[in-house]
Design a protein around this motif. Structure first.
Motif, PDB file in Angstrom:
ATOM      1  N   THR A   1       0.952  -1.155  -0.130  1.00 20.21           N
ATOM      2  CA  THR A   1      -0.143   0.009   0.150  1.00 20.21           C
ATOM      3  C   THR A   1       0.901   1.376   0.164  1.00 20.21           C
ATOM      4  O   THR A   1       0.158   2.311  -0.346  1.00 20.21           O
ATOM      5  CB  THR A   1      -0.891  -0.103   1.263  1.00 20.21           C
ATOM      6  OG1 THR A   1      -0.133   0.065   2.384  1.00 20.21           O
ATOM      7  CG2 THR A   1      -1.793  -0.998   1.190  1.00 20.21           C
ATOM      8  N   TYR A   2       2.216   0.977   0.127  1.00 24.57           N
ATOM      9  CA  TYR A   2       3.190   2.098   0.202  1.00 24.57           C
ATOM     10  C   TYR A   2       3.353   3.044  -0.796  1.00 24.57           C
ATOM     11  O   TYR A   2       3.593   4.427  -0.787  1.00 24.57           O
ATOM     12  CB  TYR A   2       4.288   1.772   0.991  1.00 24.57           C
ATOM     13  CG  TYR A   2       5.483   2.685   1.385  1.00 24.57           C
ATOM     14  CD1 TYR A   2       5.232   3.482   2.450  1.00 24.57           C
ATOM     15  CD2 TYR A   2       6.546   3.054   0.618  1.00 24.57           C
ATOM     16  CE1 TYR A   2       6.192   4.379   2.862  1.00 24.57           C
ATOM     17  CE2 TYR A   2       7.513   4.201   1.041  1.00 24.57           C
ATOM     18  CZ  TYR A   2       7.322   4.630   2.182  1.00 24.57           C
ATOM     19  OH  TYR A   2       8.328   5.398   2.347  1.00 24.57           O
ATOM     20  N   PHE A   3       3.157   2.354  -2.141  1.00 24.53           N
ATOM     21  CA  PHE A   3       3.348   3.085  -3.474  1.00 24.53           C
ATOM     22  C   PHE A   3       2.109   3.710  -3.999  1.00 24.53           C
ATOM     23  O   PHE A   3       1.142   3.192  -4.057  1.00 24.53           O
ATOM     24  CB  PHE A   3       4.429   2.018  -4.322  1.00 24.53           C
ATOM     25  CG  PHE A   3       5.426   1.314  -3.526  1.00 24.53           C
ATOM     26  CD1 PHE A   3       6.403   2.202  -3.101  1.00 24.53           C
ATOM     27  CD2 PHE A   3       5.344  -0.131  -3.116  1.00 24.53           C
ATOM     28  CE1 PHE A   3       7.364   1.410  -2.430  1.00 24.53           C
ATOM     29  CE2 PHE A   3       6.428  -0.546  -2.189  1.00 24.53           C
ATOM     30  CZ  PHE A   3       7.562   0.278  -2.139  1.00 24.53           C
ATOM     31  N   SER A   4       2.524   4.594  -5.001  1.00 26.19           N
ATOM     32  CA  SER A   4       1.519   5.261  -5.628  1.00 26.19           C
ATOM     33  C   SER A   4       0.681   4.489  -6.437  1.00 26.19           C
ATOM     34  O   SER A   4      -0.599   4.819  -6.555  1.00 26.19           O
ATOM     35  CB  SER A   4       2.328   6.351  -6.531  1.00 26.19           C
ATOM     36  OG  SER A   4       3.063   7.225  -5.693  1.00 26.19           O
ATOM     37  N   ALA A   5       1.164   3.446  -7.252  1.00 24.74           N
ATOM     38  CA  ALA A   5      -0.014   2.827  -8.275  1.00 24.74           C
ATOM     39  C   ALA A   5      -1.128   2.424  -7.452  1.00 24.74           C
ATOM     40  O   ALA A   5      -2.104   2.420  -8.156  1.00 24.74           O
ATOM     41  CB  ALA A   5       0.846   1.803  -8.744  1.00 24.74           C
ATOM     42  N   TYR A   6      -1.036   1.717  -6.384  1.00 21.71           N
ATOM     43  CA  TYR A   6      -2.147   1.209  -5.688  1.00 21.71           C
ATOM     44  C   TYR A   6      -3.152   2.239  -5.259  1.00 21.71           C
ATOM     45  O   TYR A   6      -4.358   2.097  -5.298  1.00 21.71           O
ATOM     46  CB  TYR A   6      -1.735   0.331  -4.309  1.00 21.71           C
ATOM     47  CG  TYR A   6      -0.623  -0.512  -4.847  1.00 21.71           C
ATOM     48  CD1 TYR A   6      -0.791  -1.609  -5.155  1.00 21.71           C
ATOM     49  CD2 TYR A   6       0.886  -0.463  -4.642  1.00 21.71           C
ATOM     50  CE1 TYR A   6      -0.168  -2.769  -5.745  1.00 21.71           C
ATOM     51  CE2 TYR A   6       1.619  -1.148  -5.247  1.00 21.71           C
ATOM     52  CZ  TYR A   6       1.492  -2.324  -5.524  1.00 21.71           C
ATOM     53  OH  TYR A   6       2.557  -3.288  -5.782  1.00 21.71           O
ATOM     54  N   LYS A   7      -2.774   3.525  -4.898  1.00 21.45           N
ATOM     55  CA  LYS A   7      -3.430   4.688  -4.625  1.00 21.45           C
ATOM     56  C   LYS A   7      -4.511   5.117  -5.917  1.00 21.45           C
ATOM     57  O   LYS A   7      -5.501   5.427  -5.836  1.00 21.45           O
ATOM     58  CB  LYS A   7      -2.760   5.659  -3.817  1.00 21.45           C
ATOM     59  CG  LYS A   7      -2.209   5.369  -2.715  1.00 21.45           C
ATOM     60  CD  LYS A   7      -1.197   6.580  -2.263  1.00 21.45           C
ATOM     61  CE  LYS A   7      -0.417   6.090  -0.733  1.00 21.45           C
ATOM     62  NZ  LYS A   7       0.564   5.238  -1.008  1.00 21.45           N
ATOM     63  N   ALA A   8      -3.629   5.062  -6.941  1.00 21.62           N
ATOM     64  CA  ALA A   8      -4.177   5.348  -8.389  1.00 21.62           C
ATOM     65  C   ALA A   8      -5.297   4.581  -8.452  1.00 21.62           C
ATOM     66  O   ALA A   8      -6.282   4.797  -8.984  1.00 21.62           O
ATOM     67  CB  ALA A   8      -3.257   5.649  -9.183  1.00 21.62           C
ATOM     68  N   GLN A   9      -5.105   3.122  -8.500  1.00 17.09           N
ATOM     69  CA  GLN A   9      -5.985   1.995  -8.885  1.00 17.09           C
ATOM     70  C   GLN A   9      -7.313   2.447  -7.850  1.00 17.09           C
ATOM     71  O   GLN A   9      -8.411   2.235  -8.354  1.00 17.09           O
ATOM     72  CB  GLN A   9      -5.427   0.913  -8.725  1.00 17.09           C
ATOM     73  CG  GLN A   9      -6.361  -0.339  -9.081  1.00 17.09           C
ATOM     74  CD  GLN A   9      -5.832  -1.619  -9.206  1.00 17.09           C
ATOM     75  OE1 GLN A   9      -4.725  -1.982  -8.845  1.00 17.09           O
ATOM     76  NE2 GLN A   9      -6.589  -2.646  -9.551  1.00 17.09           N
ATOM     77  N   TRP A  10      -7.125   2.673  -6.702  1.00 14.82           N
ATOM     78  CA  TRP A  10      -8.083   2.753  -5.793  1.00 14.82           C
ATOM     79  C   TRP A  10      -8.941   3.939  -6.257  1.00 14.82           C
ATOM     80  O   TRP A  10     -10.257   3.906  -6.381  1.00 14.82           O
ATOM     81  CB  TRP A  10      -7.642   3.187  -4.206  1.00 14.82           C
ATOM     82  CG  TRP A  10      -8.792   3.249  -3.338  1.00 14.82           C
ATOM     83  CD1 TRP A  10      -9.126   2.305  -2.393  1.00 14.82           C
ATOM     84  CD2 TRP A  10      -9.555   4.391  -2.895  1.00 14.82           C
ATOM     85  NE1 TRP A  10     -10.243   2.735  -1.699  1.00 14.82           N
ATOM     86  CE2 TRP A  10     -10.699   4.079  -1.978  1.00 14.82           C
ATOM     87  CE3 TRP A  10      -9.551   5.485  -3.610  1.00 14.82           C
ATOM     88  CZ2 TRP A  10     -11.411   4.690  -1.717  1.00 14.82           C
ATOM     89  CZ3 TRP A  10     -10.594   6.646  -2.989  1.00 14.82           C
ATOM     90  CH2 TRP A  10     -11.343   6.259  -2.043  1.00 14.82           C
ATOM     91  N   MET A  11      -8.347   5.084  -6.757  1.00 16.36           N
ATOM     92  CA  MET A  11      -9.137   6.161  -7.406  1.00 16.36           C
ATOM     93  C   MET A  11      -9.779   5.620  -8.503  1.00 16.36           C
ATOM     94  O   MET A  11     -11.102   6.189  -8.844  1.00 16.36           O
ATOM     95  CB  MET A  11      -8.463   7.276  -7.606  1.00 16.36           C
ATOM     96  CG  MET A  11      -7.782   8.057  -6.252  1.00 16.36           C
ATOM     97  SD  MET A  11      -7.026   9.657  -6.755  1.00 16.36           S
ATOM     98  CE  MET A  11      -5.403   8.949  -7.272  1.00 16.36           C
ATOM     99  N   VAL A  12      -9.360   5.076  -9.543  1.00 18.41           N
ATOM    100  CA  VAL A  12      -9.941   4.497 -10.693  1.00 18.41           C
ATOM    101  C   VAL A  12     -11.336   3.584 -10.350  1.00 18.41           C
ATOM    102  O   VAL A  12     -12.177   3.733 -10.902  1.00 18.41           O
ATOM    103  CB  VAL A  12      -8.854   3.516 -11.440  1.00 18.41           C
ATOM    104  CG1 VAL A  12      -9.636   2.792 -12.659  1.00 18.41           C
ATOM    105  CG2 VAL A  12      -8.015   4.582 -12.256  1.00 18.41           C
ATOM    106  N   GLU A  13     -11.259   2.821  -9.242  1.00 15.12           N
ATOM    107  CA  GLU A  13     -12.144   1.997  -8.809  1.00 15.12           C
ATOM    108  C   GLU A  13     -13.205   2.472  -7.944  1.00 15.12           C
ATOM    109  O   GLU A  13     -14.310   2.086  -8.190  1.00 15.12           O
ATOM    110  CB  GLU A  13     -11.433   0.669  -8.054  1.00 15.12           C
ATOM    111  CG  GLU A  13     -10.552  -0.171  -8.808  1.00 15.12           C
ATOM    112  CD  GLU A  13     -10.417  -1.504  -7.995  1.00 15.12           C
ATOM    113  OE1 GLU A  13     -10.572  -1.575  -6.752  1.00 15.12           O
ATOM    114  OE2 GLU A  13      -9.288  -2.365  -8.485  1.00 15.12           O
TER     115      GLU A  13
END
Length: 455
Positions: A32-44
């Motif tokens: 969860t530390y890295f940006s891509a997972y936060k971006a995917q959360w926003m997409v979803e």
């Protein structure tokens, strides 16, 4: 609504490489530390974000790219969408070898490569300030904070620095070699001082709790009145009295990556009363609110319970067998910072050749604590060097920016200045250090798989 942990767990279960699926490309584990997972959360979870992506009206970047975009004009003024390779490497979207976005990984996270900023080196003019009193000034240096500190410390290949802030961040410069980690570290980009300069890579170990632990002792347990008090109080006792503190408040980062670990305070023995100044708070704490009760594991079988009330460790016991005081607890927290750093350095020794490393360069707010630095030298059995000017992150960014516009020479930027630091040398035997480290590892084993206690 799901959270980041659910996204990570889903990827771990579905990807062929599990938690380490992305390591060969990005150097990073699923976290969860890295940006891509936060971006995917926003997409979803955001209809606005999904709609903007479909309409080609969305950009994705890190904080540095957002700042540069706005400084250079923003949406209304032709802002420049650019980042640097060090910040890009922490998104989990950058292919380390090419230092370009890895299209299959970008698409896996629901993004489009066209949304992402251009990846620049750390030392080049990427744009100019559009308006205001700095209009026309070149933006010529951009680095992630830890990589900037590596430059500020002038760490060349085979040298390492550790920044003691809220957490700890140790980076080992591995030069042009991308060293895969099999011992819980991150393989990351370090710096490239110019678009034609050779890139440097690094191994990194991140520790969640360093200065944060000192703040926790002050604000949550009220064992100290200020962070500065921790040094004098910890120095008032010769050792921790067998107390070990594993501050895994929200899990352990490198090299364990155990999200289910929780903090434990071990080795407490029965309290005995004493006047203020002997390591146990006296009447000066009257009027304080009672702090949180903490459950711990204790060494003395006669001890039945423990609480922290008005800043004093209090234990119920059938007989007082020992003397654990707040000084021992505070010293144990300082040692915990050092032990966690030792774990990261051992992982670096296992992953890369650091046989010639004779010194660890240090910086950050907590590095001002002389006792902490001496304990670090003792536990590592390596010299610790603290620069007189400790704002090395700002210095590194300034050096990179100045190099790009010809203000600094390359030799000045890369050469460590002489007589510019305070050295802390190991003052205990290697056997004594190894014995204490063995006890620490035992304590860490007791902290694992405890998250369900809060359910």
């Amino acid at each position: 609504m799901g959270d980041l942990r659910e996204i990570c767990q889903r990827l771990v279960e579905s990807l062929p490489g599990g938690k380490d699926h992305f390591r060969p490309v990005t150097g990073l584990p699923v976290s969860t530390y890295f940006s891509a997972y936060k971006a995917q959360w926003m997409v979803e979870h955001s209809e606005e974000v999904r709609a903007a992506i479909l309409e080609g009206d969305a950009l994705f970047g890190t904080v540095d790219s957002w700042i540069i975009y706005n400084l250079t004009g923003g949406a209304a003024g032709g802002g420049v969408h650019v980042t640097d390779a060090s910040n890009a490497s922490r998104t989990n979207l950058l292919e380390l070898g090419s230092r370009q976005w890895h299209a299959p990984t970008v698409e896996l996270f629901g993004l489009d490569p066209g949304m992402l900023p251009r990846v620049a080196s750390n030392s080049e003019v990427v744009g100019r300030v559009k308006a205001g009193p700095l209009a026309g000034v070149a933006i010529s240096g951009c680095l992630g904070d830890q990589q900037a500190a590596l430059v500020g410390q002038r760490c060349g290949q085979g040298e390492a620095k550790n920044t003691y802030g809220t957490g700890c961040f140790m980076l080992l410069n591995t030069g042009a070699e991308i060293v895969p980690s099999t011992h819980g570290l991150l393989t990351t980009f370090a710096y490239q001082l110019g678009p034609r300069a050779a890139p440097h890579y690094a191994l990194e170990g991140s520790i969640a709790v360093a200065g944060l632990g000192i703040s926790w002792l002050k604000d949550n347990l009220r064992l100290i009145d200020s962070a500065d008090e921790s040094e004098a109080l910890a120095a008032s006792v010769p050792d921790t009295g067998g107390v070990y503190f594993v501050p895994a408040f929200s899990g352990l980062l490198a090299p364990h990556w155990e999200e289910e670990a929780r903090g434990v305070l071990l080795g407490l023995t029965g309290a005995r009363p004493g006047p203020a100044g002997d390591g146990v708070r006296g009447q000066s704490t009257e009027g304080r609110q009672a702090a949180h009760v903490v459950v711990v594991v204790v060494a003395a079988a006669a001890v039945a319970a423990v609480a922290v009330v008005r800043g004093q460790v209090q234990l119920s016991s059938n007989s007082c067998l020992g003397f654990t005081t707040r000084a021992h607890v505070v010293r144990a927290l300082l040692e915990a910072i050092c032990f966690q750093t030792r774990e990261v350095l051992d992982a670096m020794r296992a992953d890369a050749d650091v046989s010639h490393m004779s010194v660890l360069r240090v910086d950050g707010g907590a590095a001002k604590n002389d006792l902490l630095m001496q304990l670090q030298a003792d536990i590592l059995h390596v010299a610790v060097s603290r620069p007189h000017f400790q704002e090395t992150t700002a210095l590194g960014a300034a050096l990179a920016a100045g190099l790009a516009v010809g203000f600094y020479s390359e030799s000045f930027v890369l050469t460590h200045p002489p007589n510019n630091s305070t050295a802390f040398m190991p003052a205990v035997s290697r056997d004594a250090s190894e014995k204490r480290y063995g006890h620490w590892r035992k304590a860490v084993s007791r902290s694992l798989a405890l998250a369900d206690l809060a359910e």
